[in-house]
Write a protein that holds these residues in place. Structure first.
Motif, PDB file in Angstrom:
ATOM      1  N   ARG A  13      -4.336  -7.608   4.251  1.00 22.01           N
ATOM      2  CA  ARG A  13      -3.300  -7.350   5.251  1.00 22.01           C
ATOM      3  C   ARG A  13      -3.947  -7.086   6.601  1.00 22.01           C
TER       4      ARG A  13
ATOM      5  N   ASP B 158       9.264  -6.225   5.280  1.00 20.70           N
ATOM      6  CA  ASP B 158       9.421  -7.588   4.767  1.00 20.70           C
ATOM      7  C   ASP B 158      10.883  -8.005   4.843  1.00 20.70           C
TER       8      ASP B 158
ATOM      9  N   ARG C 285       6.772 -11.137   6.173  1.00 18.53           N
ATOM     10  CA  ARG C 285       6.818  -9.981   7.061  1.00 18.53           C
ATOM     11  C   ARG C 285       7.755 -10.247   8.235  1.00 18.53           C
TER      12      ARG C 285
ATOM     13  N   THR D 233       0.854  -1.191   0.000  1.00 18.57           N
ATOM     14  CA  THR D 233       0.000   0.000   0.000  1.00 18.57           C
ATOM     15  C   THR D 233       0.895   1.247   0.000  1.00 18.57           C
TER      16      THR D 233
HETATM   17  O1  PRX Z   1       4.364  -8.850   2.876  1.00 18.74           O
HETATM   18  C1  PRX Z   1       4.237  -8.307   1.584  1.00 18.74           C
HETATM   19  C2  PRX Z   1       3.007  -8.886   0.914  1.00 18.74           C
HETATM   20  O2  PRX Z   1       1.952  -7.975   1.168  1.00 18.74           O
HETATM   21  C3  PRX Z   1       2.440  -6.845   1.924  1.00 18.74           C
HETATM   22  C4  PRX Z   1       1.753  -5.593   1.470  1.00 18.74           C
HETATM   23  O3  PRX Z   1       0.385  -5.703   1.704  1.00 18.74           O
HETATM   24  P1  PRX Z   1      -0.594  -4.558   1.215  1.00 18.74           P
HETATM   25  O4  PRX Z   1      -0.083  -3.251   1.663  1.00 18.74           O
HETATM   26  O5  PRX Z   1      -1.958  -4.955   1.636  1.00 18.74           O
HETATM   27  O6  PRX Z   1      -0.500  -4.580  -0.348  1.00 18.74           O
HETATM   28  C5  PRX Z   1      -0.900  -5.704  -1.057  1.00 18.74           C
HETATM   29  C6  PRX Z   1      -0.928  -5.374  -2.511  1.00 18.74           C
HETATM   30  C7  PRX Z   1       0.239  -4.673  -3.040  1.00 18.74           C
HETATM   31  C8  PRX Z   1       3.914  -6.827   1.646  1.00 18.74           C
HETATM   32  O7  PRX Z   1       4.621  -6.132   2.665  1.00 18.74           O
HETATM   33  N1  PRX Z   1       3.178  -9.046  -0.536  1.00 18.74           N
HETATM   34  C9  PRX Z   1       2.597  -8.300  -1.495  1.00 18.74           C
HETATM   35  N2  PRX Z   1       2.917  -8.786  -2.713  1.00 18.74           N
HETATM   36  C10 PRX Z   1       3.738  -9.831  -2.536  1.00 18.74           C
HETATM   37  C11 PRX Z   1       3.914  -9.999  -1.140  1.00 18.74           C
HETATM   38  N3  PRX Z   1       4.719 -10.947  -0.634  1.00 18.74           N
HETATM   39  C12 PRX Z   1       5.356 -11.753  -1.513  1.00 18.74           C
HETATM   40  N4  PRX Z   1       5.238 -11.658  -2.849  1.00 18.74           N
HETATM   41  C13 PRX Z   1       4.436 -10.714  -3.409  1.00 18.74           C
HETATM   42  N5  PRX Z   1       4.314 -10.662  -4.724  1.00 18.74           N
END
Ligand code: PRX
Length: 657
Positions: A528, A502, A517, A415
Motif C-alpha cells: 500500500r 474503498d 480505493r 491494516t
Molecule cells: O484497497 C483495499 C486493498 O488493500 C487495501 C488495504 O491495504 P493494506 O492495509 O496494506 O492491507 C493489505 C492486506 C490486508 C484495501 O483498502 N485490498 C486488500 N484486500 C483486497 C483489496 N482489494 C480488493 N480485494 C481484496 N481482497
C-alpha cells in the motif's frame, strides 16, 4: 477455559463456529452475530482465549465519540495464548517451519523451543531496559527470530513496531522517531532469490546521529557477515544463549496496545495504527479458524512478510493462537523456479496457502508443469489478499492449483481492520463462488454503502463508499500520537460508521465486490502506497518545484506509480533528473515506490482553485494512443481547468519521453 477443552472445541470447528453450531450454517450464525453482537463476541472471547482475569464489560464502543473498547476490564497475555497454553498437547510438535531461501535448508521450531526462545528473548529485552508500554522497532525478515521478537514484546507488554525489511533507511528512521523506539531489533541480512541483502547497513544509516536509539540487537542470518558495526550493537544470538529461559508473562489489560503498524494514507505521513491485545487476538483467532478452517496441528502457509498486517495476523498470531504450525517463507515465488510455492505445499503437506494476486499473476504465465509435478492434495483453502484478484488468476488458483476442489478465499481487509472482513468463506455448503468478488461479510461485520452526500445506499445492484456499521474487536484503536487524525480519517467521514476508503458494488444477490480505493492510495504488488508520500518525497529534491503522482494499472503488479514533475526555474530539462528522482524515492521510501516513469512537464492540470486533476493525469499516464485527438474524448470536459492547454502539452511530453 482449559487447554484440552479448547483443543477439542477447535477440533470440532469445521468451517463454521462450533460455539454457535446449533443455530445452523453461515446465514443463521451471521444473522445472530449482527442481532446479538455483544453476546456473540463475548462467547467467543471466553471460548477462544485464556484470560488471567475475566472481563465483565464486553464492548464500550462508539464510533461517533472515537472510542473503541472490548473486554476492557479483562487481563490476558497474548504470548501465553499463542504458545504457553499449547505446551501440554503439542510441546514437541512444530510451531514454525522456516522455509529459508535456499531449498532444502529448512528449520523447524517446536512449541517448546519457541517457548524457551521467547522467554530468553524477553529477558534480553528486559536487560536492555525495555518495559511494559515501551515501543520496540523490529526490522527483521520473516524468520523464527523475527517472530520471537514480536512474541517477546507481547510477553512483557512492550509494543512492537515491525518495519517491513524492504523499507529504506529514511523510512525506518521516520518510523523509529515517530514511535520513540529506544531499542531496534534486526538481522544482519536476508536472502531472497539467492541474493544476500544487507539489512544491518540500512539500520546503521537509519539511526545515524539518532541519540534516541540506545541498543540495536543484531541476529545472525549470514555467519560471514560483519554484523556488529556500531557501539550500540549487541550480538543477539550470544545474548539469547546466555539468557535465562525463565520469565513471567505480564498480565495485560485487554485494551493495552499490542503493536503499531505503519501504513500509507492519502497524506504524506504514514500512520502508525495501534492494535489492541485482546480484541485483535480474538479477531485473528476467529477469522483464521473460520475463514481458513484452521485446526490445531494444521500446517498454515501464509507467505506474507511479518512487515505487513497479513504477516502479523496470518503468519504469526492467527495460526499460533489456533495451535497450528506456521510456515515462514523467506524466499520469492520464482526461486529457484516458478514451482517453489507448490513444492513447499507438497514438502510440508500445507493445509492452507495464503498469498497475493501479484505473485499469482506472475506465476500463471508459466507452464502448468511447475504445478502439476507437486502433490497439492493437502490443501483445504487457498487465500488471496491485498488487491482485487482478476478472474484469470482466480480460475487458475481454483482449477489448476486447487484441482477444482479447493475453496478460494478472496479476503478483503485492511491494516486497520486487523483481520479478514469480507470473504466468500465461511459459507453454507453449496453457496456460489464469484471469481473476483469478496462476496460475504465475516460474522459480526455489517457493511454499509454511503453515497457522496453521506446517505446510506439501500437495495441491491448499487455502488457506494464501503463503510462498516458496527465496531468489531479487531479494529485498530487509534493512530499512534494522533487520535484526531484517526477520528477524521475513519470515523468522522460519515456519521457513526467506520469508513474504509474503498468503494464497493453490492450485486443483485446482496454480495460485495470491491471496486478500489476512493482516495489517493494505490496498491503496488500488494504494497500500500500513498501517492502523496511519493509527491512529498519528490518535492524534497531541490531541482523539483512541483510533483504529481498517480497510480496506473499494470499487469503483474496491479498498479504502479507514475510521476509528473515540474523543474524549478533555470533548471535544464535532462534525463539525469529522472534518474535522480527515482533514486531519491528508492532511498526515502522503498524500491517498490519508484515511479514506472517520470515525465518532466511545464505545468499540471489544475482547477481554478488550484486542485490537481489527478483523474486527467491518470488517463494520460495509462494511455498508449499516439495522437491527442484520440485521447481527448476520454478526458471529459477540461475547459474548466485554469489552463486547459496544459493537458495537450503533457500528452506531447509523454509521447516524446
Ligand atoms: O484497497 C483495499 C486493498 O488493500 C487495501 C488495504 O491495504 P493494506 O492495509 O496494506 O492491507 C493489505 C492486506 C490486508 C484495501 O483498502 N485490498 C486488500 N484486500 C483486497 C483489496 N482489494 C480488493 N480485494 C481484496 N481482497
Amino acid at each position: 477455559m482449559r487447554t484440552r477443552q479448547l483443543q477439542s472445541l477447535l477440533r470440532n470447528t469445521k468451517r463454521n463456529l462450533v460455539e454457535f453450531k446449533e443455530l445452523g450454517g453461515y446465514s443463521e450464525i451471521y444473522k445472530y452475530s449482527i442481532e446479538n453482537n455483544t453476546e456473540f463476541w463475548e462467547k467467543l472471547a471466553r471460548s477462544r482465549l485464556d484470560w488471567k482475569e475475566d472481563f465483565t464489560q464486553v464492548s464500550n464502543s462508539c464510533f461517533k465519540n472515537g472510542s473503541i473498547s472490548w473486554f476492557a476490564d479483562g487481563k490476558l497475555n497474548v504470548f501465553d495464548n499463542c504458545v504457553t497454553r499449547h505446551l501440554p498437547d503439542r510441546a514437541d510438535q512444530p510451531a514454525l517451519i522456516y522455509e529459508k531461501d535456499e531449498p532444502g535448508t529448512e528449520e523447524f521450531v517446536s512449541y517448546a523451543q519457541l517457548h524457551s526462545l521467547v522467554n530468553r528473548f524477553a529477558n534480553v529485552l528486559k536487560s536492555k531496559g525495555v518495559k511494559k508500554g515501551d515501543r520496540v522497532a523490529i526490522y527483521y525478515p520473516v524468520s523464527p527470530l523475527g517472530v520471537a521478537a514480536m512474541l517477546a514484546c507481547a510477553k512483557i507488554g512492550a509494543v512492537h513496531s515491525v518495519v517491513f525489511a524492504g523499507f529504506s533507511a529514511d523510512a525506518l528512521r521516520q518510523r523509529i522517531i515517530d514511535a520513540d523506539c529506544r531499542v531496534v531489533i534486526c538481522a544482519d541480512g536476508t536472502y531472497r532469490g539467492g541474493r544476500y541483502i544487507n539489512l544491518k547497513s540500512v539500520v546503521d544509516q537509519a539511526i545515524e546521529n539518532l541519540d534516541l536509539v540506545e541498543t540495536v540487537l543484531v541476529g545472525t542470518r549470514n555467519p560471514e557477515a560483519q554484523k556488529l558495526t556500531t557501539g550500540k550493537d549487541v550480538d543477539l544470538d550470544q545474548a539469547l544463549e546466555s539468557a535465562s529461559d525463565n520469565c513471567e508473562s505480564e498480565p495485560m489489560n485487554a485494551e493495552d496496545p499490542l503493536f503499531l503498524l505503519y501504513t500509507s494514507g492519502s497524506t504524506g505521513k504514514p500512520k502508525g495504527l495501534v492494535h489492541s491485545q485482546a480484541g485483535y487476538l480474538l479477531y485473528a483467532a476467529v477469522t483464521t479458524s473460520a475463514v481458513f478452517d484452521c485446526q490445531p496441528g494444521d500446517r498454515f502457509g501464509c507467505v506474507a512478510d511479518i512487515g505487513w498486517i497479513t504477516g502479523h495476523t496470518y503468519t504469526v498470531y492467527g495460526p499460533l493462537v489456533n495451535g497450528a504450525v506456521s510456515l515462514l517463507f523467506e524466499s520469492v515465488p520464482s526461486y529457484p523456479d516458478p514451482g517453489r510455492y507448490w513444492a513447499t505445499v507438497e514438502k510440508y503437506n500445507l493445509t492452507q496457502f495464503y498469498g497475493a494476486p501479484t505473485a499469482y499473476r506472475s506465476l500463471l504465465r508459466h507452464s502448468n508443469e511447475f504445478i502439476e509435478k507437486y502433490d497439492r492434495s493437502s490443501l483445504k483453502r487457498i487465500g488471496s489478499v491485498g488487491e482485487p484478484i482478476n478472474t484469470e488468476a482466480w480460475e487458475w488458483l481454483h482449477h489448476t492449483v486447487g484441482s477444482s476442489k479447493v475453496r478460494i478465499a478472496d479476503t478483503w481487509w485492511q491494516t486497520e481492520t486487523g483481520g479478514n472482513m469480507i470473504t466468500p468463506v465461511p459459507c453454507d455448503e453449496g453457496a456460489a463462488f464469484k471469481p473476483g468478488s469478496a462476496q460475504r461479510p465475516f460474522y459480526g461485520i455489517e457493511p454499509v454503502l454511503k453515497s457522496a452526500d453521506g446517505k446510506t445506499v439501500e437495495g441491491n445492484s448499487v455502488d457506494g463508499a464501503l463503510c462498516i456499521a458496527k465496531p468489531w474487536p479487531g479494529i485498530a484503536r487509534t493512530i499512534h500520537g494522533d487520535h484526531e487524525r484517526f477520528r477524521n480519517v475513519y470515523l468522522n467521514v460519515f456519521d457513526d460508521v467506520y469508513t474504509t476508503g474503498d468503494g464497493a458494488h453490492r450485486d443483485v444477490d446482496g454480495e460485495y465486490t470491491i471496486t478500489g480505493r476512493m482516495d489517493d492510495v494505490i496498491n503496488v504488488s500488494g504494497h500500500r502506497l500513498g501517492t502523496a508520500e511519493v509527491e512529498d518525497c519528490l518535492a524534497q529534491l531541490e531541482f523539483i518545484s512541483e510533483a504529481a503522482v498517480v497510480g496506473i494499472p499494470e499487469e503483474t503488479k496491479g498498479e504502479v506509480p507514475y510521476a509528473f514533475i515540474i523543474l524549478k526555474e533555470g533548471v535544464i530539462d535532462s534525463s539525469e533528473h529522472k534518474l535522480l528522482a527515482s533514486q531519491h524515492v528508492a532511498k526515502v521510501i522503498a524500491k517498490f515506490a519508484v515511479p514506472q516513469d517520470t515525465i518532466i512537464v511545464d505545468g499540471l492540470p489544475k482547477t481554478r482553485s488550484g486542485k490537481i486533476m489527478r483523474r486527467i493525469l491518470r488517463k494520460l499516464a495509462a494511455s498508449s494512443v499516439q495522437t491527442f485527438a484520440e485521447i481527448a474524448p476520454e478526458l471529459g470536459d477540461i475547459s474548466t481547468l485554469a489552463e486547459p492547454e496544459v493537458v495537450e502539452e503533457i500528452f506531447l511530453k509523454k509521447c516524446q519521453s
